[in-house]
Design a protein around this motif. Sequence first.
Motif, mmCIF file in Angstrom:
data_model
loop_
_atom_site.group_PDB
_atom_site.id
_atom_site.type_symbol
_atom_site.label_atom_id
_atom_site.label_comp_id
_atom_site.label_asym_id
_atom_site.label_seq_id
_atom_site.Cartn_x
_atom_site.Cartn_y
_atom_site.Cartn_z
ATOM 1 N N CYS A 70 0.799 -1.227 0.000
ATOM 2 C CA CYS A 70 0.000 0.000 0.000
ATOM 3 C C CYS A 70 0.833 1.279 0.000
ATOM 4 O O CYS A 70 0.405 2.286 -0.547
ATOM 5 C CB CYS A 70 -0.950 -0.014 1.193
ATOM 6 N N VAL A 153 -7.440 2.764 2.713
ATOM 7 C CA VAL A 153 -7.549 1.523 1.941
ATOM 8 C C VAL A 153 -8.214 1.703 0.576
ATOM 9 O O VAL A 153 -7.717 1.177 -0.432
ATOM 10 C CB VAL A 153 -8.273 0.430 2.767
ATOM 11 N N THR A 156 -5.556 2.919 -1.816
ATOM 12 C CA THR A 156 -4.361 2.104 -2.065
ATOM 13 C C THR A 156 -4.695 0.708 -2.581
ATOM 14 O O THR A 156 -3.887 0.091 -3.281
ATOM 15 C CB THR A 156 -3.512 1.974 -0.789
ATOM 16 N N ARG A 157 -5.872 0.191 -2.233
ATOM 17 C CA ARG A 157 -6.274 -1.140 -2.713
ATOM 18 C C ARG A 157 -7.527 -1.092 -3.585
ATOM 19 O O ARG A 157 -7.929 -2.114 -4.137
ATOM 20 C CB ARG A 157 -6.511 -2.084 -1.527
#
Length: 426
Positions: A70, A153, A156-157
Amino acid sequence: MNEYDASKMADIMCHDQGMKLTDDPSQADLLLLNTCSVREKPQEKVFSQLGRWHAYKKNNPNIVIGVGGCVASQEGESIIKRAPYVDMVFGPQTLHRLPKMYDEVIASRQSVVDISFPKLEKFNFFPKTNQIKPSAFVSIMEGCSKLCSFCIVPYTRGLEVCRSPEQVMEEIQDLASKGVREVNLLGQNVNAYRAKNVQGNKITLSNLIEQVTAIPGIDRIRFTTSHPIQFNEDLIQSFASPKVANFLHLPVQSGSNKILQLMKRKHTVEAYIDKIKKLRDLRPDISISSDFIVGFPGETEEDFEQTLTLIDTIGFDQSFSFIFSPRPNTSAASMEDTIGYDIKLARLQKLQARITKHAMAISRKMIGAKESVLVEKQSKKIKTQMTGRTENNRWVNFDGHPDLIGQFVDLIITEALPNSLRGRLT
């Protein structure tokens, strides 16, 4: 999730490039650092570790250094600007492209950056693993669409994407055939799992758990991490199966409805308590763990005391608790933060002490009880002892033979220690 991703990096490089793992980084041809950016401190540790690896590269310029995960997704090319000796930067969704990136670096001696979001593509390229342990992680979905104000999150994902149930089941069946006895189904918001099978039927997490219970050899099932909003009746009923572990990680983050609203959590304290009550009607002695953020912008002493009250109400067994860390691109990063660090630290210590008190009380109640333990490895300190985990996620050390690794054994708990239990074979 990072443990799972790291194991897949090893699988794919060993399979596609014929590499082998080494415990000595100075002897490695390839050094890969998998990263987390949920909080600021782990992010800064990335560059400290890279600095240590730089010394190896000075001695051997042919070593290839890659940064994944990440922080890589968040920082991209700026990692190479800050640490120009890094050769590869790749995100969580592009780790399957490692062999190609590695070949490009070797051929050109130029750095490669790939932090794109090809969603589920990577799962089509992972080879079957040979890194077998008694307990295994299995990623069933990635990303999160809840957009909590503090969480990086989604950036980054990505947003939630789910693997097909057939692909998940194939992976678990392969693990079971190689001796895995426990699986932990993974997702940033695992109970949001929704996917259609080849017949076009919608499969939820509870449906998937039911399918996993039918796989011979898999005798214990866990899942993490859950969001309270989608922890529904179907999931609660999943705990009727004896194969589902007597443990649930269900992050609440705060015991104050005001703070939960600022966090954009979309649930209330009362709704959370009600769901735990329904679960305990089915599993009275289930252990509950949570995540907590202390010192969130706007948190008053009263808000914090409400969190402590919730801890006492639920009797949380374990927790991941941290001081609020503003993350890039999140709305909470721009909120006015007037709470001093000393106050935040004092609150964190008080919260962790309260959790520890409840955890020790639960551990002491286990003394004299018979527990089913999956033996996972030899004890680090005493080689004549084995260690494994109870259903409620406690490590137990006991005298035993290495032949027991990979088996479930019945132990009588004899002693409760701060971070583990001791037991003896029945």
